[in-house]
Motif scaffolding. Sequence first.
Motif, mmCIF file in Angstrom:
data_model
loop_
_atom_site.group_PDB
_atom_site.id
_atom_site.type_symbol
_atom_site.label_atom_id
_atom_site.label_comp_id
_atom_site.label_asym_id
_atom_site.label_seq_id
_atom_site.Cartn_x
_atom_site.Cartn_y
_atom_site.Cartn_z
ATOM 1 N N PRO A 1 10.856 6.219 -4.236
ATOM 2 C CA PRO A 1 10.609 7.664 -4.102
ATOM 3 C C PRO A 1 9.406 7.919 -3.188
ATOM 4 N N ASP A 2 9.182 9.182 -2.866
ATOM 5 C CA ASP A 2 8.058 9.573 -2.004
ATOM 6 C C ASP A 2 6.697 9.232 -2.596
ATOM 7 N N CYS A 3 6.582 9.328 -3.916
ATOM 8 C CA CYS A 3 5.266 9.152 -4.543
ATOM 9 C C CYS A 3 5.482 8.850 -6.021
ATOM 10 N N GLY A 4 4.391 8.833 -6.787
ATOM 11 C CA GLY A 4 4.474 8.573 -8.224
ATOM 12 C C GLY A 4 5.193 9.699 -8.952
ATOM 13 N N SER B 1 0.859 -1.178 0.000
ATOM 14 C CA SER B 1 0.000 0.000 0.000
ATOM 15 C C SER B 1 0.890 1.221 0.000
ATOM 16 N N HIS B 2 0.366 2.289 -0.555
ATOM 17 C CA HIS B 2 1.145 3.528 -0.582
ATOM 18 C C HIS B 2 0.312 4.641 0.033
ATOM 19 N N MET B 3 0.955 5.435 0.878
ATOM 20 C CA MET B 3 0.267 6.552 1.509
ATOM 21 C C MET B 3 1.156 7.767 1.455
ATOM 22 N N CYS B 4 0.704 8.811 0.749
ATOM 23 C CA CYS B 4 1.641 9.923 0.596
ATOM 24 C C CYS B 4 1.359 11.032 1.588
ATOM 25 N N TYR B 5 1.765 10.836 2.770
ATOM 26 C CA TYR B 5 1.769 11.895 3.760
ATOM 27 C C TYR B 5 2.716 11.444 4.840
HETATM 28 ZN ZN ZN Z 1 1.721 9.249 -3.096
#
Ligand code: ZN
Length: 754
Positions: free
Chosen positions: A724-727, A640-644
């Motif tokens: 990386p942090d996000c897409g 899972s990915h969560m960007c915060y």
């Molecule tokens: Zn993200």
Amino acid sequence: MQTHILGFPSIGKGRELKRALEAFWRGETDVSSLHAVREALEARHWAIQQTAGLDMVVCGDFSFYDRMLDATLMLGALPARFAPCAEDTPAARYFALARGHVGRNIPPLEMTKWFDTNYHYLTPELEADTPWTPGAHPVLEAVRRASAQGFRPKAALIGPFTWLALAKARQGTDPWPLLERVLPAYTALLAQLAPLCPLIQVEEPVLCTELLPDRAAALFTEAYAHLNAAAPGKIMLTTYFGPLTRHLPLALGSGCAALHLDLTRGPGQLEPVLAGLPEGMALSLGLVDGRNIWKTDYARARAPLERAVSALGPERVLLGSSCSLLHCPVDAADETDLPPQVRDRLAFAVQKCAELADLKAVALGSGADLLAANAAVLQKARAHPEAVVPAVRKRAAAVTPDMLRRTAPAAARRAAQDAWLKLPLLPATTIGSFPQTASIRQTRRAWKNGDLSREAYEAAIRAEITYCVQRQEALGLDVLVHGEAERNDMVEYFGQQLGGFCFTRNGWVQSYGSRCVKPPVIYGDVYRKAPMTVGWSVYAQSLTSKPMKGMLTGPVTILCWSFVRDDLPREQVCRQIALALRDETADLEAAGIRIIQIDEAALREGMPGSSAEAAAYLQWAVDAFLLTSAVAAPGTQIHSHMCYSEFNAILPAIARMDADVISIESSRSGMELLDAFARYDYRNQVGPGVYDIHSPRVPDTEEIAGLLRRALRHIPKERLWVNPDCGLKTRHWEEAWPALQHMVAAARQVRAEL
Ligand code: ZN
Ligand code: GLN
């Protein structure tokens, strides 16, 4: 009974503000044209309110960028890095704070989501040497313009406690003693506003949250005594986004002339408020939902209104929108393409103003025909076959606890996955999207416009996938992705393929500044018509012997980034989405995709501010994630990915999601947040973002290696991923390529040290 709204969207029906801002930023227009657009929009929005029959028009809701920023400038609380902008024109300085100053290399104020909405505000930053040189607040001129045009103005501003509670204190600054600095600017403004308006809306949504520490609450009563002394009998203490619970006594004891409640979010607060409302305080009932796009159910709204009128008399009751209408689009009149059962139920900002006038008539006994017409429309919509799909309801009712649990515990799954994955330590991967190039956008546009056949479109996307896979192999990444060329957005792509969703023509809402989004509309029961991503993932896997990650947007994120029907609890809607996605997970797995990432970018932001609501939310939100993911066999790895980066409050929920691997945003926090994971004794694998994809800056290998070494202090090497942090969809290949090269090199370097 006076009627009012808490705010009207600034952006304009034709997104005039967006166009004006962007032209100004490109240097094509001057500041006078920006002001002209503001004045035209304001006047138009006031006229809409007056024509609808509202008793006051709201002023100070309009902002060129953000109302928190407007308050920050009024207080003069500018971080030291903006000192070089002191001599700039006011507009240049304003936009430097909002967007940064490229020439001087000054980063902007940080953006954060406004409570549990999708709107972003600019975070005030408090430093030991904050200058506190007060400036003007746009509300004052707006009130003067409204009066000059013959409107009856209500001023609106964000209150001091909310401003301070949302500020980020640096260098160990304690924000609350700074209230002393904040209050004089507020009292000065209130004293100027008081003679000009019958009512001043001072917004303290923070009262409905857990964000006020006790030492802040202890300052509230005295602070409001000062504010009320500056504007006697004028302040409407305004709460929204939740019920007043813990801080109800503060609100009732504030000495304000009126109190506004969000009764769409906290219907249960009405009785305790009525029981304790002091003699001199009027009550404003927020009964028209500012957060959705649907017509109000008059029959339902009528009961609390009549209750308040009978308890207090109509003179002491106001009727308003629950919160600002900023969060809903401007005008539903243009939505002529939608299915009739959806179109008939829509109420955007313009329509919501009219509803308030209707409701007042209903409550005062002269609206029988309005009530009947409203009931007829809603009844018809609810009776439409798409509103209730029996098979969907049956399946949702049959969810059992074992469907929310992986079939093996984490350790056994780990062994089953390692057996086929055979990944090195610190495996390197990405979050999903790769740069959305001009050619990708053009392909998608041509397909949408009908200029490209399905075959040609699919061939073009496959070519993009091929390119993306080749580049990832060349980089030496360990787990690959297909690159998401077929999606322009995490939610729209799924919404377009799921039953129960539709798309408006012009349903834009402001996300931040000039940026607008057009959320999909969930109007009926949600179900999957056919596999949505399987073809692309299988094609991508066919190109490589490296493992390919399937890529889904999670149910909570799809829910949070859509306009959700109001005739079914959100929890139920979310469960339907989860069941649709559960089938996609199963189909991906059956097709040989044995790593599946389910993004939950919105899980944190969708969490309500009040603790009781938050707990209930986390329960069903995590259940929905589990319903989506737990269908996977033990050997299938769920990511899972969560960007915060604010995890402290939700770590138990994250742990309960039980994803085999989670990737999170962390490069900007320098891996500090991993400490919370370590202290919580989080057991599954973690991929802390090692580079900030929001910026074009390319970090070098040593910098990334340094972050990885720091991460290893918190997370053991067997459980650390590199990503990386996000897409990367907003980046160019020229930036993404070297950055990923450095990331892979750093992973290899640190691996060699282990
Ligand atoms: Zn993200
Ligand atoms: N998979 C998505 C992407 O890479 C995740 C985006 C997000 O979390 N906002 O674009």
